[in-house]
Design a protein around this motif. Sequence first.
Motif, mmCIF file in Angstrom:
data_model
loop_
_atom_site.group_PDB
_atom_site.id
_atom_site.type_symbol
_atom_site.label_atom_id
_atom_site.label_comp_id
_atom_site.label_asym_id
_atom_site.label_seq_id
_atom_site.Cartn_x
_atom_site.Cartn_y
_atom_site.Cartn_z
ATOM 1 N N TYR A 177 -5.927 -1.247 3.577
ATOM 2 C CA TYR A 177 -5.058 -2.029 4.452
ATOM 3 C C TYR A 177 -4.044 -2.783 3.600
ATOM 4 O O TYR A 177 -4.376 -3.296 2.520
ATOM 5 N N VAL A 178 -2.827 -2.866 4.114
ATOM 6 C CA VAL A 178 -1.797 -3.713 3.506
ATOM 7 C C VAL A 178 -1.656 -4.945 4.401
ATOM 8 O O VAL A 178 -1.304 -4.831 5.581
ATOM 9 N N VAL A 179 -1.952 -6.101 3.845
ATOM 10 C CA VAL A 179 -2.056 -7.324 4.635
ATOM 11 C C VAL A 179 -0.889 -8.253 4.314
ATOM 12 O O VAL A 179 -0.590 -8.506 3.135
ATOM 13 N N ASN A 180 -0.261 -8.783 5.376
ATOM 14 C CA ASN A 180 0.853 -9.712 5.226
ATOM 15 C C ASN A 180 0.679 -10.880 6.197
ATOM 16 O O ASN A 180 0.371 -10.681 7.381
ATOM 17 N N GLY A 181 0.869 -12.074 5.685
ATOM 18 C CA GLY A 181 0.763 -13.271 6.521
ATOM 19 C C GLY A 181 0.465 -14.487 5.676
ATOM 20 O O GLY A 181 0.340 -14.409 4.448
ATOM 21 N N VAL A 182 0.362 -15.626 6.340
ATOM 22 C CA VAL A 182 0.056 -16.888 5.663
ATOM 23 C C VAL A 182 -1.062 -17.581 6.427
ATOM 24 O O VAL A 182 -0.953 -17.817 7.642
ATOM 25 N N LYS A 183 -2.129 -17.903 5.738
ATOM 26 C CA LYS A 183 -3.254 -18.619 6.320
ATOM 27 C C LYS A 183 -3.191 -20.092 5.918
ATOM 28 O O LYS A 183 -2.863 -20.425 4.777
ATOM 29 N N SER A 184 -3.526 -20.964 6.862
ATOM 30 C CA SER A 184 -3.445 -22.409 6.631
ATOM 31 C C SER A 184 -4.834 -23.041 6.605
ATOM 32 O O SER A 184 -5.791 -22.484 7.155
ATOM 33 N N ALA A 212 -2.592 -6.377 9.291
ATOM 34 C CA ALA A 212 -3.217 -5.463 8.329
ATOM 35 C C ALA A 212 -2.911 -4.045 8.793
ATOM 36 O O ALA A 212 -3.392 -3.610 9.839
ATOM 37 N N THR A 213 -2.109 -3.336 8.015
ATOM 38 C CA THR A 213 -1.687 -1.981 8.367
ATOM 39 C C THR A 213 -2.417 -0.983 7.494
ATOM 40 O O THR A 213 -2.413 -1.100 6.265
ATOM 41 N N LEU A 214 -3.056 -0.013 8.126
ATOM 42 C CA LEU A 214 -3.864 0.960 7.396
ATOM 43 C C LEU A 214 -2.977 2.023 6.756
ATOM 44 O O LEU A 214 -2.163 2.662 7.418
ATOM 45 N N HIS A 215 -3.120 2.198 5.431
ATOM 46 C CA HIS A 215 -2.441 3.244 4.669
ATOM 47 C C HIS A 215 -3.506 4.016 3.902
ATOM 48 O O HIS A 215 -4.077 3.508 2.932
ATOM 49 N N GLU A 216 -3.798 5.224 4.362
ATOM 50 C CA GLU A 216 -4.823 6.067 3.740
ATOM 51 C C GLU A 216 -6.160 5.323 3.685
ATOM 52 O O GLU A 216 -6.765 5.097 4.720
ATOM 53 N N ASP A 217 -6.600 4.875 2.505
ATOM 54 C CA ASP A 217 -7.923 4.262 2.402
ATOM 55 C C ASP A 217 -7.882 2.748 2.240
ATOM 56 O O ASP A 217 -8.876 2.131 1.870
ATOM 57 N N ALA A 245 -0.898 -7.627 0.257
ATOM 58 C CA ALA A 245 -2.233 -7.564 -0.358
ATOM 59 C C ALA A 245 -2.949 -6.296 0.092
ATOM 60 O O ALA A 245 -3.028 -6.016 1.290
ATOM 61 N N GLU A 246 -3.461 -5.536 -0.860
ATOM 62 C CA GLU A 246 -4.137 -4.281 -0.545
ATOM 63 C C GLU A 246 -5.651 -4.476 -0.595
ATOM 64 O O GLU A 246 -6.214 -4.804 -1.636
ATOM 65 N N ILE A 247 -6.291 -4.274 0.567
ATOM 66 C CA ILE A 247 -7.736 -4.442 0.704
ATOM 67 C C ILE A 247 -8.305 -3.119 1.178
ATOM 68 O O ILE A 247 -7.885 -2.585 2.211
ATOM 69 N N THR A 248 -9.232 -2.565 0.421
ATOM 70 C CA THR A 248 -9.741 -1.228 0.735
ATOM 71 C C THR A 248 -10.455 -1.214 2.086
ATOM 72 O O THR A 248 -11.044 -2.216 2.515
ATOM 73 N N GLN A 249 -10.409 -0.070 2.741
ATOM 74 C CA GLN A 249 -10.961 0.068 4.079
ATOM 75 C C GLN A 249 -12.459 -0.198 4.112
ATOM 76 O O GLN A 249 -12.994 -0.660 5.122
#
Length: 387
Positions: free
Chosen positions: A159-166, A152-157, A227-231
């Motif tokens: 997070y941009v999330v990348n990955g695969v959950k099992s 999850a990388t923070l961009h302004e307000d 996926a963009e999830i607000t801070q």
Amino acid sequence: MPTTAPTGHPQPTGPAWTAEALDLLRLVRQLAAAELASRVQQFESEATFPRELLKTLGRAGLLGLPYPQQYGGGGQPYEVYLTVLETLAQHWLGVAQSVNIHVLSCYGLAAFGSEEQRAAWLPDMLGGELLGANCISEAEAGSDISALRTTATLHEDHYVVNGVKSWVSHAGAADYYNVFCRTGSDGVRGLSLLLAPADTPGLRPQTPERKMGVRSSPTAQIVLDGAEITQDRRIGRPGKGFLIAMGLFDRGRLGIAACAVGLAQAALDYAVAYAKTRQQFGKPIISFQGIGFLLADMATQVSAARTLLLDAARRFDAGQQSSAAAAKAKLFATDTAMRVTTDAVQVLGGYGYVTDHPTERWMREAKLLQLIEGTNQIQRLVISSSL
């Protein structure tokens, strides 16, 4: 020959069992008998998720039992909540599992969220209007949570999330997901928790797994692709994810142990009822030591598993360190469920192997309980580390 779900359950005693708690348990027994027992076979055979039934349980107050009343919870000790789970599991393990999964999905917010976050989201979660799921495991990170790779990388307000959950239970059915992800590179200290709405762009549930049992509860991968999830949906400070997950594991293991005790009790009750009515050589088969002793061992194991679970629950409610106690309860209760359901099939003989009776389904379901919330080999590691 028995044809309906059993209802065997000893009357609980102890300080946790106030008049309110006993009334609650009576309500649960009535609901389980009226709403669960008659539907389980159809929903399990069709792999249909009983979402409306869970809403009914939520409106009855069963999806927020161990949480504070000020947010719409039941304010009940874990001992009472686990007994409710056991009762539900006697009639339908899939529903009990869904209740357990949802209750766990509320933990992060309830324990670590801000007052603003709790006030905004927790009432609908505890009331069952919103259904939750936890996204922890990954293909290369099961019990080893330090190996999580979802970022999850923070961009302004946001997070941009990348990955695969099992192995996400309620995948595709949940209204929100607890996404455990890496916001830093410092091992377990770099893990955080984000509360993602189901309609988050880039959050995509995959095709459900085709499981041996508990088919009414969907399990699938969750792909997070930008996926963009607000801070403001981060629960707790950055780096709190590992601590939250550890709290989830202890609670989850207690929940699985309760489900296992309920499943084992159902199998025992059914086998006893069958053995009393099945005639061979002019007498009921329960009168033969080969069957009677088998049932005696089953009954002893179920009682021992319940006692171990209650001990762990009472330690938990007393605020004592209970990780090892939860692991012992999960280990013993799920091994007991596997053994007792297998023996129930044996008591029924050929009838136990056909779908006319629930014993073959219970045996398939019991195997799942030895695997989830940490395999029983992991429980042994937890226990041995505590010695």
